[in-house]
Design a protein around this motif. Structure first.
Motif, PDB file in Angstrom:
ATOM      1  N   GLU A  50      62.295  21.159 -59.361  1.00 55.47           N
ATOM      2  CA  GLU A  50      62.923  20.979 -60.675  1.00 55.47           C
ATOM      3  C   GLU A  50      63.346  22.332 -61.256  1.00 55.47           C
ATOM      4  O   GLU A  50      64.419  22.440 -61.853  1.00 55.47           O
ATOM      5  CB  GLU A  50      61.974  20.249 -61.628  1.00 55.47           C
ATOM      6  CG  GLU A  50      61.848  18.765 -61.331  1.00 55.47           C
ATOM      7  CD  GLU A  50      60.812  18.060 -62.195  1.00 55.47           C
ATOM      8  OE1 GLU A  50      59.969  18.727 -62.827  1.00 55.47           O
ATOM      9  OE2 GLU A  50      60.845  16.812 -62.215  1.00 55.47           O
ATOM     10  N   ALA A  51      62.517  23.359 -61.056  1.00 56.99           N
ATOM     11  CA  ALA A  51      62.876  24.700 -61.540  1.00 56.99           C
ATOM     12  C   ALA A  51      64.102  25.220 -60.791  1.00 56.99           C
ATOM     13  O   ALA A  51      65.005  25.803 -61.403  1.00 56.99           O
ATOM     14  CB  ALA A  51      61.700  25.660 -61.359  1.00 56.99           C
ATOM     15  N   LEU A  53      66.411  23.378 -59.393  1.00 55.31           N
ATOM     16  CA  LEU A  53      67.541  22.572 -59.847  1.00 55.31           C
ATOM     17  C   LEU A  53      68.047  23.057 -61.198  1.00 55.31           C
ATOM     18  O   LEU A  53      69.254  23.187 -61.410  1.00 55.31           O
ATOM     19  CB  LEU A  53      67.131  21.096 -59.924  1.00 55.31           C
ATOM     20  CG  LEU A  53      68.198  20.127 -60.406  1.00 55.31           C
ATOM     21  CD1 LEU A  53      69.390  20.127 -59.454  1.00 55.31           C
ATOM     22  CD2 LEU A  53      67.629  18.724 -60.541  1.00 55.31           C
ATOM     23  N   LYS A  54      67.118  23.369 -62.103  1.00 56.18           N
ATOM     24  CA  LYS A  54      67.511  23.878 -63.422  1.00 56.18           C
ATOM     25  C   LYS A  54      68.242  25.210 -63.277  1.00 56.18           C
ATOM     26  O   LYS A  54      69.271  25.435 -63.926  1.00 56.18           O
ATOM     27  CB  LYS A  54      66.288  24.048 -64.320  1.00 56.18           C
ATOM     28  CG  LYS A  54      66.648  24.503 -65.730  1.00 56.18           C
ATOM     29  CD  LYS A  54      65.422  24.765 -66.569  1.00 56.18           C
ATOM     30  CE  LYS A  54      65.757  25.213 -67.968  1.00 56.18           C
ATOM     31  NZ  LYS A  54      66.727  26.260 -68.095  1.00 56.18           N
ATOM     32  N   ASP A  55      67.722  26.086 -62.415  1.00 53.01           N
ATOM     33  CA  ASP A  55      68.364  27.376 -62.184  1.00 53.01           C
ATOM     34  C   ASP A  55      69.776  27.171 -61.630  1.00 53.01           C
ATOM     35  O   ASP A  55      70.733  27.808 -62.081  1.00 53.01           O
ATOM     36  CB  ASP A  55      67.531  28.208 -61.216  1.00 53.01           C
ATOM     37  CG  ASP A  55      68.078  29.601 -61.011  1.00 53.01           C
ATOM     38  OD1 ASP A  55      68.394  30.270 -62.012  1.00 53.01           O
ATOM     39  OD2 ASP A  55      68.201  30.022 -59.843  1.00 53.01           O
ATOM     40  N   ALA A  57      71.647  24.521 -61.986  1.00 58.25           N
ATOM     41  CA  ALA A  57      72.473  23.925 -63.037  1.00 58.25           C
ATOM     42  C   ALA A  57      72.913  24.995 -64.037  1.00 58.25           C
ATOM     43  O   ALA A  57      74.070  25.005 -64.473  1.00 58.25           O
ATOM     44  CB  ALA A  57      71.685  22.816 -63.746  1.00 58.25           C
ATOM     45  N   ASP A  58      71.987  25.901 -64.400  1.00 57.40           N
ATOM     46  CA  ASP A  58      72.348  26.996 -65.314  1.00 57.40           C
ATOM     47  C   ASP A  58      73.449  27.867 -64.709  1.00 57.40           C
ATOM     48  O   ASP A  58      74.395  28.253 -65.394  1.00 57.40           O
ATOM     49  CB  ASP A  58      71.126  27.865 -65.631  1.00 57.40           C
ATOM     50  CG  ASP A  58      70.099  27.153 -66.501  1.00 57.40           C
ATOM     51  OD1 ASP A  58      70.438  26.091 -67.074  1.00 57.40           O
ATOM     52  OD2 ASP A  58      68.963  27.643 -66.606  1.00 57.40           O
TER      53      ASP A  58
END
Length: 116
Positions: A50-51, A53-55, A57-58
Motif C-alpha cells: 500500500e505504501a 502504491l501510494k508512492d 500514485a503520488d
C-alpha cells in the motif's frame, strides 16, 4: 477383580484418548501460531504494498507537472540557443567584414607611412 480390571482398562483407554487429544490440541495450537505469523506477514506485506502504491500514485500525480516543466525548460533552452546563434552569426559577419577590409586598411596605412 473383574470390575477392577475394567476400571483399569477404562482408565488406560481414557488416558490414551486424553493423550491423543492433548497431542491434537498441541498440533492445532502450532498450526494456529503459524497461521497467526502468516497473517502478520500478510499484514506487513499489505502495508508495504500500500505504501508503494501510494508512492507510485503520488509520482503519477506529479508526472504531468514534471513533464510540463521539462517541456518549458527545453523550449527556453531552444530560444536561448537561437538567440546565441543569431548573436554569433552577427559577430561572425562583423569579423568577416573587418577581415575583408583589413588588406585595404593595411594598404592605406602603408601609403600614409610611406608618404611620411
Amino acid at each position: 477383580l473383574v470390575g477392577s480390571e475394567m476400571c483399569i482398562r477404562d482408565s488406560l483407554h481414557t488416558t490414551a484418548v486424553t493423550k491423543q487429544a492433548d497431542l491434537r490440541v498441541a498440533a492445532l495450537q502450532a498450526q494456529l501460531t503459524e497461521l497467526q505469523r502468516s497473517v502478520l506477514d500478510g499484514a506487513r506485506t499489505k502495508a508495504l504494498l500500500e505504501a508503494q502504491l501510494k508512492d507510485a500514485a503520488d509520482k503519477a500525480v506529479k508526472l504531468p507537472r514534471v513533464q510540463a516543466a521539462h517541456r518549458k525548460a527545453v523550449a527556453e533552452a531552444a530560444v536561448r540557443e537561437a538567440s546565441l546563434k543569431a548573436e554569433l552569426e552577427i559577430q561572425l559577419k562583423d569579423a568577416t567584414d573587418k577581415a575583408a577590409e583589413l588588406p585595404r586598411a593595411q594598404a592605406a596605412h602603408q601609403k600614409v607611412v610611406s608618404a611620411a
